[in-house]
Design a protein around this motif. Structure first.
Motif, PDB file in Angstrom:
ATOM      1  N   LYS A  65      34.735  51.502  32.522  1.00 30.71           N
ATOM      2  CA  LYS A  65      35.550  52.558  33.127  1.00 30.71           C
ATOM      3  C   LYS A  65      36.784  52.751  32.270  1.00 30.71           C
ATOM      4  CE  LYS A  65      34.862  52.093  38.050  1.00 30.71           C
ATOM      5  NZ  LYS A  65      35.412  51.577  39.328  1.00 30.71           N
ATOM      6  N   PRO A 125      39.424  52.250  51.024  1.00 32.02           N
ATOM      7  CA  PRO A 125      40.646  53.051  51.079  1.00 32.02           C
ATOM      8  C   PRO A 125      41.886  52.252  51.483  1.00 32.02           C
ATOM      9  CG  PRO A 125      38.822  54.283  52.008  1.00 32.02           C
ATOM     10  CD  PRO A 125      38.312  52.896  51.757  1.00 32.02           C
ATOM     11  N   GLU A 170      32.850  58.446  43.478  1.00 27.50           N
ATOM     12  CA  GLU A 170      34.167  57.880  43.226  1.00 27.50           C
ATOM     13  C   GLU A 170      35.046  58.853  42.442  1.00 27.50           C
ATOM     14  OE1 GLU A 170      34.266  53.388  42.861  1.00 27.50           O
ATOM     15  OE2 GLU A 170      34.937  54.037  40.899  1.00 27.50           O
ATOM     16  N   LEU A 174      27.163  56.450  43.039  1.00 28.29           N
ATOM     17  CA  LEU A 174      28.453  55.991  43.543  1.00 28.29           C
ATOM     18  C   LEU A 174      29.568  56.418  42.589  1.00 28.29           C
ATOM     19  CD1 LEU A 174      29.804  54.307  45.716  1.00 28.29           C
ATOM     20  CD2 LEU A 174      29.190  52.245  44.466  1.00 28.29           C
ATOM     21  N   ARG A 208      43.279  50.468  48.418  1.00 26.43           N
ATOM     22  CA  ARG A 208      43.920  51.374  47.461  1.00 26.43           C
ATOM     23  C   ARG A 208      45.201  51.958  48.048  1.00 26.43           C
ATOM     24  NH1 ARG A 208      38.103  53.332  46.070  1.00 26.43           N
ATOM     25  NH2 ARG A 208      37.606  51.903  44.353  1.00 26.43           N
ATOM     26  N   ARG A 238      32.991  60.028  54.127  1.00 28.99           N
ATOM     27  CA  ARG A 238      34.361  59.785  53.681  1.00 28.99           C
ATOM     28  C   ARG A 238      35.203  60.990  54.074  1.00 28.99           C
ATOM     29  NH1 ARG A 238      38.778  57.769  52.735  1.00 28.99           N
ATOM     30  NH2 ARG A 238      39.744  57.702  50.686  1.00 28.99           N
ATOM     31  N   LEU A 286      32.394  50.683  51.457  1.00 26.85           N
ATOM     32  CA  LEU A 286      33.075  51.954  51.182  1.00 26.85           C
ATOM     33  C   LEU A 286      34.060  52.327  52.282  1.00 26.85           C
ATOM     34  CD1 LEU A 286      30.264  54.143  49.555  1.00 26.85           C
ATOM     35  CD2 LEU A 286      32.262  53.108  48.456  1.00 26.85           C
ATOM     36  N   SER A 296      48.829  42.844  31.614  1.00 28.96           N
ATOM     37  CA  SER A 296      47.728  43.725  31.983  1.00 28.96           C
ATOM     38  C   SER A 296      47.812  44.073  33.466  1.00 28.96           C
ATOM     39  CB  SER A 296      46.395  43.043  31.688  1.00 28.96           C
ATOM     40  OG  SER A 296      45.360  43.697  32.383  1.00 28.96           O
ATOM     41  N   THR A 297      47.567  45.333  33.782  1.00 27.20           N
ATOM     42  CA  THR A 297      47.582  45.741  35.182  1.00 27.20           C
ATOM     43  C   THR A 297      46.221  46.320  35.523  1.00 27.20           C
ATOM     44  OG1 THR A 297      48.469  47.852  34.492  1.00 27.20           O
ATOM     45  CG2 THR A 297      50.039  46.239  35.284  1.00 27.20           C
ATOM     46  N   GLY A 298      45.208  45.524  35.265  1.00 26.99           N
ATOM     47  CA  GLY A 298      43.852  45.988  35.529  1.00 26.99           C
ATOM     48  C   GLY A 298      43.477  45.779  36.988  1.00 26.99           C
ATOM     49  N   THR A 299      42.171  45.821  37.216  1.00 27.60           N
ATOM     50  CA  THR A 299      41.632  45.699  38.569  1.00 27.60           C
ATOM     51  C   THR A 299      42.021  44.357  39.201  1.00 27.60           C
ATOM     52  OG1 THR A 299      39.810  47.104  37.928  1.00 27.60           O
ATOM     53  CG2 THR A 299      39.473  45.693  39.861  1.00 27.60           C
ATOM     54  N   GLN A 321      40.606  51.762  32.910  1.00 24.26           N
ATOM     55  CA  GLN A 321      41.574  51.193  31.973  1.00 24.26           C
ATOM     56  C   GLN A 321      41.800  52.148  30.806  1.00 24.26           C
ATOM     57  OE1 GLN A 321      39.367  47.410  31.272  1.00 24.26           O
ATOM     58  NE2 GLN A 321      41.274  46.474  31.935  1.00 24.26           N
ATOM     59  N   GLY A 340      48.054  50.056  47.255  1.00 26.30           N
ATOM     60  CA  GLY A 340      48.405  50.016  45.832  1.00 26.30           C
ATOM     61  C   GLY A 340      47.623  48.986  45.043  1.00 26.30           C
ATOM     62  N   ILE A 341      46.554  48.469  45.616  1.00 31.18           N
ATOM     63  CA  ILE A 341      45.761  47.438  44.929  1.00 31.18           C
ATOM     64  C   ILE A 341      44.636  48.103  44.124  1.00 31.18           C
ATOM     65  CG2 ILE A 341      44.198  45.472  45.263  1.00 31.18           C
ATOM     66  CD1 ILE A 341      45.826  44.886  47.856  1.00 31.18           C
ATOM     67  N   GLU A 342      44.585  47.806  42.834  1.00 33.37           N
ATOM     68  CA  GLU A 342      43.530  48.335  41.983  1.00 33.37           C
ATOM     69  C   GLU A 342      42.213  47.691  42.416  1.00 33.37           C
ATOM     70  OE1 GLU A 342      46.309  46.906  40.899  1.00 33.37           O
ATOM     71  OE2 GLU A 342      47.391  48.344  39.628  1.00 33.37           O
ATOM     72  N   THR A 343      41.297  48.522  42.878  1.00 31.75           N
ATOM     73  CA  THR A 343      40.110  48.026  43.575  1.00 31.75           C
ATOM     74  C   THR A 343      38.852  48.667  43.020  1.00 31.75           C
ATOM     75  OG1 THR A 343      41.473  47.898  45.563  1.00 31.75           O
ATOM     76  CG2 THR A 343      39.087  47.759  45.879  1.00 31.75           C
ATOM     77  N   GLU A 344      37.829  47.845  42.799  1.00 30.41           N
ATOM     78  CA  GLU A 344      36.541  48.374  42.344  1.00 30.41           C
ATOM     79  C   GLU A 344      35.412  47.866  43.221  1.00 30.41           C
ATOM     80  OE1 GLU A 344      35.276  48.252  38.122  1.00 30.41           O
ATOM     81  OE2 GLU A 344      37.308  47.547  37.731  1.00 30.41           O
ATOM     82  N   ILE A 345      34.370  48.677  43.334  1.00 27.32           N
ATOM     83  CA  ILE A 345      33.095  48.175  43.814  1.00 27.32           C
ATOM     84  C   ILE A 345      32.138  48.284  42.640  1.00 27.32           C
ATOM     85  CG2 ILE A 345      32.616  50.461  44.818  1.00 27.32           C
ATOM     86  CD1 ILE A 345      30.647  49.071  46.716  1.00 27.32           C
ATOM     87  N   ARG A 402      43.928  54.078  37.771  1.00 28.91           N
ATOM     88  CA  ARG A 402      44.072  52.620  37.797  1.00 28.91           C
ATOM     89  C   ARG A 402      43.629  52.028  39.135  1.00 28.91           C
ATOM     90  NH1 ARG A 402      47.375  49.942  34.087  1.00 28.91           N
ATOM     91  NH2 ARG A 402      48.173  51.316  32.468  1.00 28.91           N
ATOM     92  N   LEU A 403      43.940  52.745  40.212  1.00 28.99           N
ATOM     93  CA  LEU A 403      43.557  52.249  41.545  1.00 28.99           C
ATOM     94  C   LEU A 403      42.047  52.068  41.642  1.00 28.99           C
ATOM     95  CD1 LEU A 403      45.690  54.080  44.257  1.00 28.99           C
ATOM     96  CD2 LEU A 403      45.684  51.663  43.668  1.00 28.99           C
ATOM     97  N   TYR A 404      41.316  52.796  40.804  1.00 33.13           N
ATOM     98  CA  TYR A 404      39.856  52.705  40.823  1.00 33.13           C
ATOM     99  C   TYR A 404      39.320  51.842  39.682  1.00 33.13           C
ATOM    100  CZ  TYR A 404      39.464  56.007  44.655  1.00 33.13           C
ATOM    101  OH  TYR A 404      39.536  56.591  45.886  1.00 33.13           O
ATOM    102  N   GLY A 405      40.220  51.114  39.027  1.00 31.57           N
ATOM    103  CA  GLY A 405      39.762  50.166  38.014  1.00 31.57           C
ATOM    104  C   GLY A 405      39.511  50.749  36.635  1.00 31.57           C
TER     105      GLY A 405
END
Lengths: 457, 457
Positions: free
Chosen positions: A122, B383, A161, A157, B386, A279, B379, B360-363, A38, B389-394, A33-36
């Motif tokens: 995702k 980190p 990830e 990427l 995340r 990283r 990048l 919903s607990t999405g991004t 679902q 605890g924040i759902e994060t996407e690139i 979830r932290l990476y989006g």
């Protein structure tokens, strides 16, 4: 009493096992979830034509087929109802099967829902799968897979990830792991430049054994698998590559200069290691040219994760597939994914005693039931405990104290409230700490605070 | 493109549906836990002899049977391999079936694990079940049941507690419900005193329709079902009972004085209402003598829950069974349980728009990918998001801005971070609030705080 049991290779999960399994699933899920990513879920049953032919001949045999309801012979001709017709007959009398993995149902899902899906997509999926394998230690007929995939993007990427995700998951588990990566295009390039393009499988199967049996035996095996002496000679510089991964990849670039695919694979790995080297991760990631993995649908990066402390095979694996949905007619949807092996992770955490002590979230306090009057009084107190989020029980019967205490013990309940005539008069509770045996007289509010604080400690 | 789909009566759950279903399951589960119930899971497949004969003749037909692996005809004699032998043949070629409900597998579990179980045993179980029913609106071939049962205690405190649980669950859902209760022993007593002991089913089926068709029509139906005029006459004072539940029960005690079972049922209900009347609940609990419920294994209290706002049948039901494990040879284990209907609850919450907005607990934040250099910079920032605890996407590809923004929109991502050359020089992020369209320049730490605060709001 009649003997009851469950089908071979399946398991019941009792509360303790459930708590540990949930810890595993929720740890993995939190990171997804932290990476989006679902969640989705698909039905346990798929149409057989969705499943058949996707896992090879051996896989088809391991599918659990579901007998058609009602008159399952109605579509079978008299001339077909005989033993010579077993395989054919099985698909005539059953049109559904149990899911064998999460990948094919996911491909089916993507094709079926392609117009609703927001690409790149995702998704993660944590569900049981079923295989009619011969049950043996560590191999079950029903087991869970935990998959994360991103599809509709060719960016490396995504590979990076997923490796980051793998690192974070196992760091949270407290497990020491090595991550090994390779690329199918490099393997194809190697087969190409040594002039054995059609023997990719033979080459990878043999190479895979280098750590175990050494170079000489591997060369022997390669020859016995039909590789020409010349091809085996050409393979030696590749087997003997040394240095860090960039050095290896640069050398490989020269060796594979005759193969476009091979060069492409090398460039992909260089790019991936650029991401990785920027990283700081806990696990080390190594280029492993002997890594092939069984599944034939991988077309690019391959990932495998091994425990450093327990020999148990891979605890996580995955890779890039360029044509997963092609089997259902949707071309040109590239994806990459990883799958965590919950059962093996369970075994490692168990063996190394890495499960957190507080993994169980059972009852926090049991009220002993001394009798009608006490029960009536206690029932007025319980809502305050539950409103504070404390898992609270009153023993339902007016059983002997010893029996009630041993119930609390067996359920590992940390606090017991003793409320008798004396407590009712004084409007307090006697709270017994089951670990220390100490008793305290507390008001209801004090008792609630006491338990909440103990829970955090 | 080939047409792909899933078996009739089954469903895929996409991320939005998953979030809502999880909200339902976790709400129910949280309450079960507050009362000390612990989770178990059993395999999807049970041996057919565990399942057959437990759900009546009709139920046996609705079982999904699993074709034996390998040569499934090997145990079938030549003389048996024909159409006249369908039912027998089905059990010769399949020895496993899919779970039809959670109750029978639970009974099997209790018998199999009786020596490890700490009685009284409070368990809950949330798993799918499968029935080869004709699919229709609101009826599926794969659906989830959410059961809580306590077994090994005859105390009526358990019935009370399960009603409390029901009340708390639906209060958390924001659903208005009525809880109706009755007692099988009272129904048996009624059949006994009107001299129609064997017609309990006919009586309850007819009584069940009183609200819909009225007393006269019910009496007509009773006669047409073969009840004597005298019996129907004797039934009238029972049908016409009035007053509050204690008054009704006191009157019933007189009417049923000739039936020991009936009196016992009345006393049980008096005791249960004493518990209920001492507790302030949101839902009203009513004695409903016409309530019978289909399942034949209930022997005491029966519970049914109806939505006040949507006509959809019962959303929860349950009761006391004195001999559940008897079918597997373990006598004298009494239990009581309730089962929540997740699909119907879903429909009610959906129709009344009662799902919480934030289900919903999405991004939470998407970083736009402008190019190689920006990606590299971003990048290094991810980190920290995340770790908070924040759902994060690139966004994985360097696609057009419009495409990336519409990805964020479609996924309902509330914040988008725009990091270009300018932001990199100034060491800040431009954070766009997707709801208001407002943009802010923030440092990384400010951005993290901003998102965390928005999440709570």
């Amino acid at each position: 009493m009649k003997k009851v049991n469950i089908p071979k290779g399946t398991r019941d999960y009792s509360p303790d096992a459930m708590a540990r399994r949930r810890y595993i699933f929720s740890t993995i899920e939190d990171v997804f979830r932290l990476y989006g990513y679902q969640p989705i879920e698909t039905p346990a049953m798929e149409n057989l034509d969705t499943l058949l032919g996707k896992y090879g001949e051996e896989g088809d045999k391991l599918l659990f087929k579901i007998l058609n309801s009602g008159d399952f012979l109605s579509g079978v001709g008299d001339d077909q109802l005989h033993r010579g017709n077993i395989a054919r007959l099985s698909t005539q009398i059953s049109e559904k099967g149990l899911r064998y993995d999460l990948t094919v149902p996911f491909a089916r899902y993507v094709v079926q829902h392609r117009n609703e899906i927001n690409f790149p997509f995702k998704r993660y999926q944590i569900q049981p799968v079923w295989r009619a394998d011969r049950p043996q230690k560590g191999r079950y007929r029903e087991f869970y897979q935990c998959d994360a995939d991103i599809i509709g993007s060719r960016s490396l990427l995504n590979e990076f990830e997923l490796i980051e995700i793998t690192d974070m998951v196992f760091e949270r588990f407290g497990m020491n792991i090595d991550i090994r990566i390779n690329n199918r295009k490099i393997l194809a390039g190697i087969a190409e430049v040594i002039g054995e393009r059609d023997r990719l499988t033979d080459i990878t199967v043999a190479l895979d054994k280098i750590d175990k049996i050494g170079t000489d035996k591997v060369n022997e095996e390669l020859r016995s698998r039909g590789l020409s002496a010349e091809a085996v000679d050409k393979l030696q510089p590749i087997i003997n590559l040394s240095g860090d991964h960039f050095r290896k990849l640069e050398n490989l670039k020269n060796i594979l200069s005759g193969s476009e695919t091979g060069i492409q694979g090398v460039n992909e790995m260089i790019r991936l290691f650029e991401y990785l080297d920027n990283r700081d991760m806990k696990a080390s990631v190594e280029l492993d040219l002997t890594l092939a993995r069984g599944l034939n649908y991988y077309t690019g990066a391959i990932i495998e994760v091994l425990s450093n402390d327990v020999e148990i095979g891979s605890v996580c694996g995955g890779g890039r597939y360029d044509d997963l949905t092609g089997i259902f007619g949707l071309e040109d949807v590239s994806g990459v994914g990883v799958s965590f092996g919950a059962d093996r992770i369970y075994d490692v955490l168990h063996q190394l005693e890495l499960f957190p002590e507080k993994v169980s979230t059972g009852t926090r306090i049991l009220f002993v039931n001394f009798g009608r009057e006490e029960e009536k009084y206690i029932l007025t107190l319980l809502p305050a405990f539950r409103a504070a989020g404390i898992e609270t029980e009153i023993y339902p019967d007016q059983a002997k104290l010893k029996k009630q205490m041993s119930y609390a013990n067996a359920k590992s309940i940390p606090f017991v409230a003793l409320v008798g005539e004396n407590e009712i008069i004084k409007n307090i509770l006697t709270i017994k700490d089951m670990e220390t045996g100490m008793q305290k007289e507390l008001t209801t509010q004090e008792a609630i605070r006491h338990i909440l604080v103990a829970n955090e400690g």
